[in-house]
Design a protein around this motif. Structure first.
Motif, PDB file in Angstrom:
ATOM      1  N   TRP A   1      87.353 100.212  77.178  1.00 52.08           N
ATOM      2  CA  TRP A   1      87.094 100.341  75.743  1.00 52.08           C
ATOM      3  C   TRP A   1      88.085  99.540  74.906  1.00 52.08           C
ATOM      4  CZ3 TRP A   1      83.060 102.440  73.192  1.00 52.08           C
ATOM      5  CH2 TRP A   1      83.204 102.647  71.826  1.00 52.08           C
ATOM      6  N   LEU A   2      89.379  99.702  75.237  1.00 56.95           N
ATOM      7  CA  LEU A   2      90.393  98.957  74.485  1.00 56.95           C
ATOM      8  C   LEU A   2      90.492  97.565  75.089  1.00 56.95           C
ATOM      9  CD1 LEU A   2      93.093 101.725  73.981  1.00 56.95           C
ATOM     10  CD2 LEU A   2      91.216 101.077  72.472  1.00 56.95           C
ATOM     11  N   ARG A   3      90.164  96.587  74.286  1.00 56.46           N
ATOM     12  CA  ARG A   3      90.038  95.222  74.798  1.00 56.46           C
ATOM     13  C   ARG A   3      91.377  94.508  74.939  1.00 56.46           C
ATOM     14  NH1 ARG A   3      85.467  95.506  77.467  1.00 56.46           N
ATOM     15  NH2 ARG A   3      83.584  95.084  76.253  1.00 56.46           N
TER      16      ARG A   3
ATOM     17  N   HIS B   1      90.972  97.229  68.408  1.00 52.63           N
ATOM     18  CA  HIS B   1      90.633  96.567  69.666  1.00 52.63           C
ATOM     19  C   HIS B   1      89.566  97.292  70.476  1.00 52.63           C
ATOM     20  CE1 HIS B   1      93.808  93.838  68.767  1.00 52.63           C
ATOM     21  NE2 HIS B   1      94.734  94.779  68.808  1.00 52.63           N
ATOM     22  N   SER B   2      88.745  98.073  69.801  1.00 58.73           N
ATOM     23  CA  SER B   2      87.673  98.760  70.537  1.00 58.73           C
ATOM     24  C   SER B   2      86.570  97.782  70.895  1.00 58.73           C
ATOM     25  CB  SER B   2      87.063  99.867  69.670  1.00 58.73           C
ATOM     26  OG  SER B   2      87.895 100.987  69.639  1.00 58.73           O
ATOM     27  N   ALA B   3      85.892  98.100  71.990  1.00 58.66           N
ATOM     28  CA  ALA B   3      84.699  97.339  72.353  1.00 58.66           C
ATOM     29  C   ALA B   3      83.627  97.560  71.286  1.00 58.66           C
ATOM     30  CB  ALA B   3      84.193  97.818  73.701  1.00 58.66           C
ATOM     31  N   GLN B   4      82.758  96.598  71.132  1.00 62.27           N
ATOM     32  CA  GLN B   4      81.698  96.724  70.121  1.00 62.27           C
ATOM     33  C   GLN B   4      80.507  97.468  70.718  1.00 62.27           C
ATOM     34  OE1 GLN B   4      81.957  95.087  66.751  1.00 62.27           O
ATOM     35  NE2 GLN B   4      84.035  95.380  67.478  1.00 62.27           N
ATOM     36  N   GLY B   5      80.740  98.727  71.043  1.00 62.74           N
ATOM     37  CA  GLY B   5      79.672  99.499  71.693  1.00 62.74           C
ATOM     38  C   GLY B   5      78.709 100.114  70.698  1.00 62.74           C
TER      39      GLY B   5
ATOM     40  N   PRO C   1      76.545  90.727  62.710  1.00 58.18           N
ATOM     41  CA  PRO C   1      75.238  90.971  63.325  1.00 58.18           C
ATOM     42  C   PRO C   1      75.384  91.682  64.660  1.00 58.18           C
ATOM     43  CG  PRO C   1      75.386  88.742  62.523  1.00 58.18           C
ATOM     44  CD  PRO C   1      76.750  89.338  62.377  1.00 58.18           C
ATOM     45  N   LYS C   2      74.586  92.718  64.822  1.00 61.23           N
ATOM     46  CA  LYS C   2      74.593  93.437  66.092  1.00 61.23           C
ATOM     47  C   LYS C   2      74.244  92.462  67.195  1.00 61.23           C
ATOM     48  CE  LYS C   2      75.221  97.823  65.585  1.00 61.23           C
ATOM     49  NZ  LYS C   2      75.614  98.930  66.396  1.00 61.23           N
ATOM     50  N   GLY C   3      74.914  92.604  68.293  1.00 59.84           N
ATOM     51  CA  GLY C   3      74.614  91.743  69.423  1.00 59.84           C
ATOM     52  C   GLY C   3      75.468  90.506  69.442  1.00 59.84           C
ATOM     53  N   GLU C   4      76.288  90.325  68.375  1.00 62.08           N
ATOM     54  CA  GLU C   4      77.106  89.112  68.343  1.00 62.08           C
ATOM     55  C   GLU C   4      78.118  89.089  69.485  1.00 62.08           C
ATOM     56  OE1 GLU C   4      79.433  87.227  64.718  1.00 62.08           O
ATOM     57  OE2 GLU C   4      77.258  87.018  64.697  1.00 62.08           O
ATOM     58  N   GLU C   5      78.679  90.282  69.768  1.00 64.60           N
ATOM     59  CA  GLU C   5      79.636  90.329  70.879  1.00 64.60           C
ATOM     60  C   GLU C   5      78.928  90.015  72.200  1.00 64.60           C
ATOM     61  OE1 GLU C   5      83.093  92.717  70.975  1.00 64.60           O
ATOM     62  OE2 GLU C   5      82.591  93.552  72.919  1.00 64.60           O
ATOM     63  N   LEU C   6      77.703  90.507  72.314  1.00 67.68           N
ATOM     64  CA  LEU C   6      76.947  90.228  73.536  1.00 67.68           C
ATOM     65  C   LEU C   6      76.678  88.725  73.654  1.00 67.68           C
ATOM     66  CD1 LEU C   6      75.529  91.433  76.007  1.00 67.68           C
ATOM     67  CD2 LEU C   6      73.526  91.861  74.588  1.00 67.68           C
ATOM     68  N   VAL C   7      76.334  88.121  72.530  1.00 66.92           N
ATOM     69  CA  VAL C   7      76.103  86.672  72.542  1.00 66.92           C
ATOM     70  C   VAL C   7      77.382  85.952  72.952  1.00 66.92           C
ATOM     71  CG1 VAL C   7      75.633  84.666  71.067  1.00 66.92           C
ATOM     72  CG2 VAL C   7      74.215  86.723  70.865  1.00 66.92           C
TER      73      VAL C   7
END
Lengths: 395, 435
Positions: A278-280, A302-306, A316-322
């Protein structure tokens, strides 16, 4: 020639599959006849450092998977709900969580929040605590509130027979977990670089064992695995590199993970163990830092963008995934959500929109922890894999 | 005070009539806002912060109420289909999906037109609120504001004003309210007027007192209103008109009506044989019929957890201290919304207490497909209630929006069997009494 990494995974598998938590009970018994304590916690994120500093063993409870037949658990819930709470109730009623002296329920979703109420009704003699992580992300408000809440939880743990969570002890625990975080990321990095050396089902078992083992032991285990796995000479196949996302709470059965790999996908990133990662960033705490505040600050910054965390900034949601797709050089995303998982499923349209905008191929399905039929998923993942290899722009 | 000579026709039934009128007016006003291309603040029933928003004269829209109206008007399936077509799962909250479709339709709604949002304010009383607001944030690029209300950390241990733990939580809420005021100033371009807030709070005080009294009046035998059907009308007004003179006047007149009914032994339209409590959210796709299956057999709903949590905890009757408005608003919000959350997450003790206070014959638990927030734990509460009190209960599942999972015949079968049990219990009790 024997493979030391495989032997380590066998050990992990034995620990993970022991739903009675005998390894926890063994840890609690000390040679002088006294007993230590263990506290369970539910997904997604709980700061284990505080439990560790109280001298307790933090134990992640993620359900019985496909190894547990739900007989009584179903009677405690409505039909339209994810599988995780049913199997946790089944484990509780069946005595499989007797080794745990208490349970922490973080504010992941309303099901887990509600489970904290049920737990106290069903097990009035066990300590239960709802950990209210902040949704207000300003340091002055949410940060201060959360640091105070962690202190409250530490006091509760002391009341349960734990050690006083002094700043020194907590700083020590944070350092131990910083080391663990670093090694964990090293293992994930090796998989990214050489997925043929680190199959995801192995990595999954390795990380799952970390929910049960003492953190120091688990760090050692991961170092051993890292050394052995990096020496493997497996041949890389022409498999597309994919990310699996959405499976951060109720866990997919092992058969499902193996199925994705057998269908021809190299999983190079996943969020199965989101809570443990969780903590990146490492906290890198100093003697001058107030440790509860440091944990709160790390959560805010520093939390994950869960999907279980509020995103107020319009990113935008999903930006971290991108971003992950780019960093991992992934070629596609498999969205795997547990049925009736509100956070995961509510995020999905926004995430797929982000992937579509970037032209990243994706496919999606739902599962339950006890899903037993994988043929449909194998065909879907296989077709997805073929479509990337044969028809993507890069091919 | 109503003169004793007042004819029943002058007063009985006026609450529903006036409530309906207010609500039609409410939607008409929203339509006018939309037609003027102006926007409304989007808020939710569990902690709307209407007091603050009304002090800025902001039009307010309740997406939950908009959504349930599509089900009552039997068009929710059209909205659900449209949202599912763009990837929203059949598993998730039907309210969210109806709203997403409504936004895609440019605000088109069976009751008029819903304006686009200027901002969204929501608490964490329901985690889906947060996800929902994130959708609007990305759809319209608007500010969204979470008021994070700390929950009960351990069932049965409720902190109160003055205690260290409570005060820490209260300070957290107060800080957020102050942030919200700044945001409202930015969105509206108006300066915050604390006296206007005091007025809104004073109105909310009177409404809360009336709401508390209204619920208490239904302890009368026969009950003076049906908590499921009439109660839903009252809930709509309580949420939409909280903090306004119209809302206050409505509820004070409503209490007057119910006092009159209680004094004259006037009940609902049902010949009351069985007093029931409803736990969960109503079955809106067949709202009228769902209720009829009970009333046809002499069952009336005398109270519900819905009237507690969907009023945002107004049932507590909390009275703001307008001499220290912000502090008191924080305290009231924390107490009320936490109570609303507890009536979902730690509900067993509340249901037991309600069952005793309202001389209840049975409890109907109604979990729904759409909502884990209100449905999780109902089966366990039922088990605990039956074990401890022996109270007859019924556990039926359907949905608040999705007619695909509403089977009237199956519901009726289960409800019939429940009433057979209640009847048999009553006969047995009479026979024992006679012996």
């Amino acid at each position: 020639m024997s493979d030391p990494a495989s032997a380590l995974i066998d050990r992990c598998e034995a620990i993970v599959n022991d739903l009675d938590h005998t390894s926890v009970a063994d840890w609690k018994r000390q040679s002088d006849g006294t007993e230590r304590k263990a506290v369970g916690f539910l997904p997604v994120y709980v700061p284990r450092e505080v439990i560790h500093a109280a001298g307790f063993l933090p134990v992640g409870v993620v359900g019985g998977g496909d190894a547990l037949e739900i007989i009584r658990g179903d009677a405690y819930f409505q039909s339209y709900i994810c599988h995780l709470p049913r199997s946790i109730i089944e484990m509780g009623l069946g005595g499989k969580l007797d080794a745990l002296d208490g349970m922490i329920f973080p504010s992941t979703c309303d099901v887990i929040r509600n489970l904290s109420g049920m737990w106290q009704l069903l097990f009035p003699d066990k300590w239960a605590w709802y950990l209210d992580v902040p949704q207000n992300l300003s340091p002055r408000l949410g940060g201060r509130f959360y640091a105070h809440d962690l202190q409250l939880m530490a006091k509760e743990l002391e009341g349960l027979g734990g050690l006083e969570v002094t700043p020194e002890r907590l700083r020590g625990s944070i350092e131990v977990y910083d080391v663990h975080r670093g090694i964990t990321e090293d293992v994930f990095a090796l998989r990214r670089e050489a997925p043929e050396k680190v199959p995801t089902w192995e990595l999954y078992m390795l990380i799952r064992a970390g929910l049960i083992l003492p953190v120091e032991d688990h760090s050692e285990l991961m170092v051993e695995y890292l050394e052995s796995a990096s020496k493997r000479t497996a041949k890389r196949r022409d498999n597309p590199r994919v990310i699996v996302a959405g499976a951060f709470c109720e866990q997919p059965p092992m058969g499902l993970i193996r199925t994705l790999e057998r269908a021809g996908c190299y999983i190079v990133e996943d969020d199965f163990s989101l809570g443990q990662r969780w903590l990146r960033e490492p906290l890198r705490i100093t003697d001058e830092d107030e440790p509860f505040g440091a944990l709160a600050k790390a959560f805010l910054e520093h939390s994950a963008q869960g999907a279980t965390r509020f995103h107020p900034d319009g990113e935008p949601k999903g930006e971290e995934l991108v971003r992950q797709v780019r960093e991992c050089e992934a070629e596609g995303v498999i969205l795997a959500s547990p049925s009736f998982c509100d956070p995961s499923l509510l995020d999905r349209p926004m995430i797929t929109a982000a992937l579509d905008r970037e032209g990243i191929p994706w496919t999606g399905f739902k599962y339950a922890e006890n899903t037993g039929q994988f043929q449909g998923i194998r065909e879907q993942a296989g077709t997805f894999s073929d479509s990337i290899r044969l028809w993507s722009e890069a091919s | 005070m109503i003169p004793p000579s007042t004819a029943p026709s002058d007063i009985v039934g006026r609450g529903n009539k006036e409530g309906g009128q207010l609500f039609r007016q409410w939607f008409a006003n929203l339509s006018e806002v939309a037609e003027r291309k102006e926007r409304a603040a989007y808020v939710f029933v569990m902690g709307s912060l209407n007091e603050i928003l009304k002090s800025f004269d902001m039009p307010v829209s309740f997406p939950e109420i908009n959504a349930l109206q599509t089900a009552i008007r039997r068009v929710s399936h059209e909205y659900l289909d449209e949202a599912e077509d763009i990837g929203y799962s059949p598993d998730i909250c039907g309210y969210v999906k109806a709203d997403v479709a409504l936004q895609m339709r440019g605000g088109e709604h069976p009751m008029g037109k819903i304006p686009k949002p200027s901002m969204a304010v929501f608490t964490n009383a329901c985690n889906t609120y947060i996800k929902w607001a994130e959708i609007w944030e990305r759809m319209y690029d608007i500010p969204i504001f979470t008021v994070d209300i700390p929950g009960t950390r351990q069932a049965g241990i409720v902190t109160m004003p003055g205690q260290h733990r409570f005060e820490n939580d209260r300070r957290y809420v107060e800080g957020q309210i102050r942030e919200l005021i700044t945001l409202c100033e930015q969105v509206t371009g108006k300066k915050f007027d604390i006296d206007k807030l005091r007025d809104c709070m004073a109105n909310a005080n009177r409404l809360s007192l009336a709401w508390e009294r209204l619920l208490a009046l239904n302890r009368s035998c026969p009950s003076v209103f049906n908590a499921l059907t009439d109660g839903t009308v009252y809930l709509g007004v309580a949420n939409g008109f909280r903090g306004t003179p119209e809302g206050t006047a409505y509820f004070e007149r409503l209490v007057e009506e119910m006092e009159y009914k209680a004094a004259h032994g006037i009940g609902t339209l049902t010949e009351e044989e069985y007093r029931l409590i409803f736990v969960g959210v109503p079955c809106y796709p067949i709202f009228r019929r769902f209720n009829e299956i009970f009333t046809e057999q002499g069952g009336t709903f005398v109270n519900s957890t819905y009237l507690w949590f969907a009023s945002g905890g107004t049932n507590r009757g909390y009275q703001y201290d307008t001499t220290r408005p912000i502090e008191s608003l924080a305290e009231g919000l924390l107490l009320s919304v936490r109570d609303a959350m507890d009536s979902m997450f730690h509900q067993y003790a509340m249901v037991r207490e309600m069952a005793e206070e309202y001389s209840t014959d049975g409890v109907v638990f109604h979990p729904i497909k759409s909502c884990r927030t209100v449905s999780t734990g109902l089966a366990d509460s039922r088990r605990a209630l039956m074990e401890e009190t022996g109270m007859p209960s019924l556990f039926i599942e359907s949905d608040m929006m999705d007619r695909r999972v509403v089977s009237e015949a199956q519901l009726k079968n289960r409800i019939d069997a429940f009433f057979e049990g209640l009847a048999s219990r009553k006969h047995q009790s009479k026979a024992e009494g006679a012996a």
